[in-house]
Design a protein around this motif. Structure first.
Motif, PDB file in Angstrom:
ATOM      1  N   GLU A  54      -4.359   2.775   8.236  1.00  0.00           N
ATOM      2  CA  GLU A  54      -5.562   2.029   8.568  1.00  0.00           C
ATOM      3  C   GLU A  54      -5.356   1.122   9.780  1.00  0.00           C
ATOM      4  O   GLU A  54      -6.234   0.978  10.626  1.00  0.00           O
ATOM      5  CB  GLU A  54      -6.000   1.180   7.364  1.00  0.00           C
ATOM      6  N   LEU A  55      -4.152   0.509   9.858  1.00  0.00           N
ATOM      7  CA  LEU A  55      -3.885  -0.457  10.922  1.00  0.00           C
ATOM      8  C   LEU A  55      -3.291   0.163  12.177  1.00  0.00           C
ATOM      9  O   LEU A  55      -3.264  -0.483  13.225  1.00  0.00           O
ATOM     10  CB  LEU A  55      -2.934  -1.532  10.414  1.00  0.00           C
ATOM     11  N   GLY A  56      -2.795   1.358  12.043  1.00  0.00           N
ATOM     12  CA  GLY A  56      -2.136   1.958  13.192  1.00  0.00           C
ATOM     13  C   GLY A  56      -0.771   1.343  13.457  1.00  0.00           C
ATOM     14  O   GLY A  56      -0.370   1.191  14.619  1.00  0.00           O
ATOM     15  N   VAL A  57      -0.076   0.951  12.381  1.00  0.00           N
ATOM     16  CA  VAL A  57       1.279   0.414  12.512  1.00  0.00           C
ATOM     17  C   VAL A  57       2.225   1.316  11.741  1.00  0.00           C
ATOM     18  O   VAL A  57       1.806   2.216  10.999  1.00  0.00           O
ATOM     19  CB  VAL A  57       1.356  -1.033  11.967  1.00  0.00           C
ATOM     20  N   SER A  58       3.495   1.060  11.895  1.00  0.00           N
ATOM     21  CA  SER A  58       4.459   1.861  11.144  1.00  0.00           C
ATOM     22  C   SER A  58       4.464   1.431   9.686  1.00  0.00           C
ATOM     23  O   SER A  58       4.120   0.290   9.349  1.00  0.00           O
ATOM     24  CB  SER A  58       5.854   1.688  11.736  1.00  0.00           C
ATOM     25  N   ARG A  59       4.876   2.355   8.815  1.00  0.00           N
ATOM     26  CA  ARG A  59       4.957   2.012   7.397  1.00  0.00           C
ATOM     27  C   ARG A  59       5.983   0.914   7.175  1.00  0.00           C
ATOM     28  O   ARG A  59       5.819   0.062   6.301  1.00  0.00           O
ATOM     29  CB  ARG A  59       5.325   3.252   6.584  1.00  0.00           C
ATOM     30  N   GLY A  60       7.037   0.906   8.002  1.00  0.00           N
ATOM     31  CA  GLY A  60       8.057  -0.128   7.882  1.00  0.00           C
ATOM     32  C   GLY A  60       7.491  -1.517   8.139  1.00  0.00           C
ATOM     33  O   GLY A  60       7.864  -2.490   7.473  1.00  0.00           O
ATOM     34  N   THR A  61       6.565  -1.624   9.127  1.00  0.00           N
ATOM     35  CA  THR A  61       5.930  -2.917   9.413  1.00  0.00           C
ATOM     36  C   THR A  61       5.107  -3.386   8.220  1.00  0.00           C
ATOM     37  O   THR A  61       5.158  -4.556   7.822  1.00  0.00           O
ATOM     38  CB  THR A  61       5.051  -2.801  10.662  1.00  0.00           C
ATOM     39  N   ALA A  62       4.329  -2.477   7.630  1.00  0.00           N
ATOM     40  CA  ALA A  62       3.495  -2.831   6.480  1.00  0.00           C
ATOM     41  C   ALA A  62       4.355  -3.244   5.291  1.00  0.00           C
ATOM     42  O   ALA A  62       4.071  -4.238   4.612  1.00  0.00           O
ATOM     43  CB  ALA A  62       2.608  -1.645   6.103  1.00  0.00           C
ATOM     44  N   LYS A  63       5.445  -2.490   5.066  1.00  0.00           N
ATOM     45  CA  LYS A  63       6.320  -2.820   3.930  1.00  0.00           C
ATOM     46  C   LYS A  63       7.015  -4.161   4.145  1.00  0.00           C
ATOM     47  O   LYS A  63       7.141  -4.969   3.220  1.00  0.00           O
ATOM     48  CB  LYS A  63       7.362  -1.719   3.747  1.00  0.00           C
TER      49      LYS A  63
END
Length: 456
Positions: A54-63
């Motif tokens: 949704e945000l267009g970021v990496s999964r690592g950033t979200a985690k």
């Protein structure tokens, strides 16, 4: 980063600060949403994979953002349960051992409410199902400010046979309770002078004043409102069936004097049919409106018979007021909600409403009898022929209220109902409601009242 709405679990609106960096901006946005209450405790958050997309970021950033807020205590995370908002103490929570609200009374004999435990849930549900099953699709659209024709037609028949009211459907306006009806009339008679019973309910006087009316006192004695003292008022508000708070019924001669005044002056009688359904020792007294339909605005509700939460009331108006009241209603809330109106119409037409009122009448009469038996003949108890309250005379209200507080007993008192509370009023008494307590608690509440009266 752009604002986004998540479609997983809950719509989630965030505004990450793009200048702070992706991870830091996301952390701040989530933290702020939790702090200001937009994300409430227990709310499940999107999975990191979906959040990253949704945000267009990496999964690592979200985690990493989730892990940081879990560490700070803003979020919780369980294997297999995902991530959710944690429970946080309120920012304005009181310190330990600091009282935050008045303790609820042990015994509640305050007037004004019915026993809500008697609400006919099964009958209401049946009526609601039948109403929804047969309702036209337009019932879910904006409607007539006067109310659903189904309910106005049902009330026309019911009020005629049960209360003696001349109530053609076209002269009925459905309201969200008595207070709204009174407020609508105050706005229609903007700037008018309203004579209101003394003693009477202060809140109703405030309603009239806020609607633009001027309030003057109308004395009440053992025969009800003193109609002979009406002078230049434009309207008079009365409770003929069971005056609040004295409990007297308006004498027939006073009824005639009121209607004579209205005809001679062109004044309006506003009849609050308070407790009109609950007469115990003989047939209910018919409504005043039947004597002068062109001069009386009759107001009734389902608040005492079913429950205040339904917010269903009705007005039967003189012909010349219908359009004006409907216009003010339109510009107030457009119309009272429709589905409850249809359910009440179904209950009236099936006579389930009559059966419920009769059952309540028997229940409240038993409570009235218990009250009188407990207090005995030595204590003067007034207003017991009808309604859900009685006036118990005392020599000193202040002393009686202090004793009631010691017993954990909540009651009303006559002093708070006068137009001029600080005036020299000879009559003093406790206003005791017997509708509020649940069945099991009522005998103990009466014992507490008895102790108060015996020692004060």
């Amino acid at each position: 980063m752009d604002d986004f709405w998540s479609g997983v679990g809950v719509d989630l609106h965030l505004e990450p600060d793009a200048t702070a960096g992706r991870r830091t901006g996301l952390e701040r946005a989530l933290r702020d949403a939790v702090r200001d209450g937009r994300l409430t405790p227990g709310t499940r958050l999107p999975a990191t994979r979906r959040l990253a997309v949704e945000l267009g970021v990496s999964r690592g950033t979200a985690k990493a953002a989730y892990d940081q807020l879990v560490a700070e205590g803003y979020l919780t995370s369980r294997q297999g349960s995902g991530t959710a908002v944690a429970s946080l103490p309120s920012a304005d929570a009181a310190a330990p051992n600091t009282p935050t609200r008045t303790r609820a009374p042990l015994f509640d004999l305050r007037p004004g409410s019915p026993d809500v435990g008697t609400f006919p849930a099964a009958a209401w549900l049946r009526a609601l199902r039948r109403a929804i099953a047969t309702a036209p699709s337009l019932a879910y659209d904006y409607g007539d400010p006067r109310g659903r024709i189904e309910l106005r037609t049902a009330l026309s028949e019911y009020l005629g046979r049960a209360r003696g009211v001349l109530a053609p459907p076209e002269r009925i306006v459905i309201t969200s309770g008595y207070v709204q009806g009174l407020a609508l009339l105050a706005r229609v008679l903007d700037g008018g002078t309203f004579a209101m019973e003394d003693p009477g309910l202060p809140f109703h006087r405030d309603v009239v004043r806020r609607g633009g009316g001027r309030v003057v006192p109308l004395p009440v004695d053992e025969h009800g409102a003193c109609a002979g003292e009406l002078t230049d008022a434009d309207a008079v508000v009365v409770t003929p069936a069971h005056q609040y708070p004295t409990g007297v019924t308006l004498h027939p001669e006073r009824r005639r004097a009121l209607t004579d005044w209205a005809r001679a002056r062109g004044g309006l009688i506003i009849e609050d049919d308070y407790d009109g359904e609950f007469r115990y020792d003989r047939q209910p007294v018919g409504a005043l409106q039947g004597m002068a339909p062109g001069q009386v605005a009759y107001l009734g509700t389902a608040s005492k018979t079913l429950g205040p939460a339904l917010r269903l009331g009705w007005m039967v108006l003189p012909p010349h007021l219908v359009d004006e009241v409907a216009d003010v209603k339109l510009h107030s809330d457009h119309h009272t909600e429709s589905i409850g109106q249809l359910a009440l119409a179904e209950m009236i037409n099936s006579h389930a409403y009559d059966r419920h009122v009769r059952a309540c009448r028997l229940r409240y009469r038993r409570r009235r009898d218990q009250l009188v038996d407990r207090l005995g003949v030595r204590r003067s108890v007034r207003g017991i022929a009808a309604g859900l309250h009685a006036l118990v005379e005392v020599a000193d209200e202040t002393e009686a209220l202090a004793r009631a507080a010691e017993e954990g007993l909540a009651v009303g008192h006559l002093g708070e109902h006068w137009h001029a509370p600080d005036g020299d009023h000879r009559a003093q008494g406790l206003v005791v409601g017997y509708g509020t307590p649940r069945e099991r608690a009522y005998p103990e509440a009466l014992e507490a009242l008895g102790r108060v009266l015996e020692t004060s």
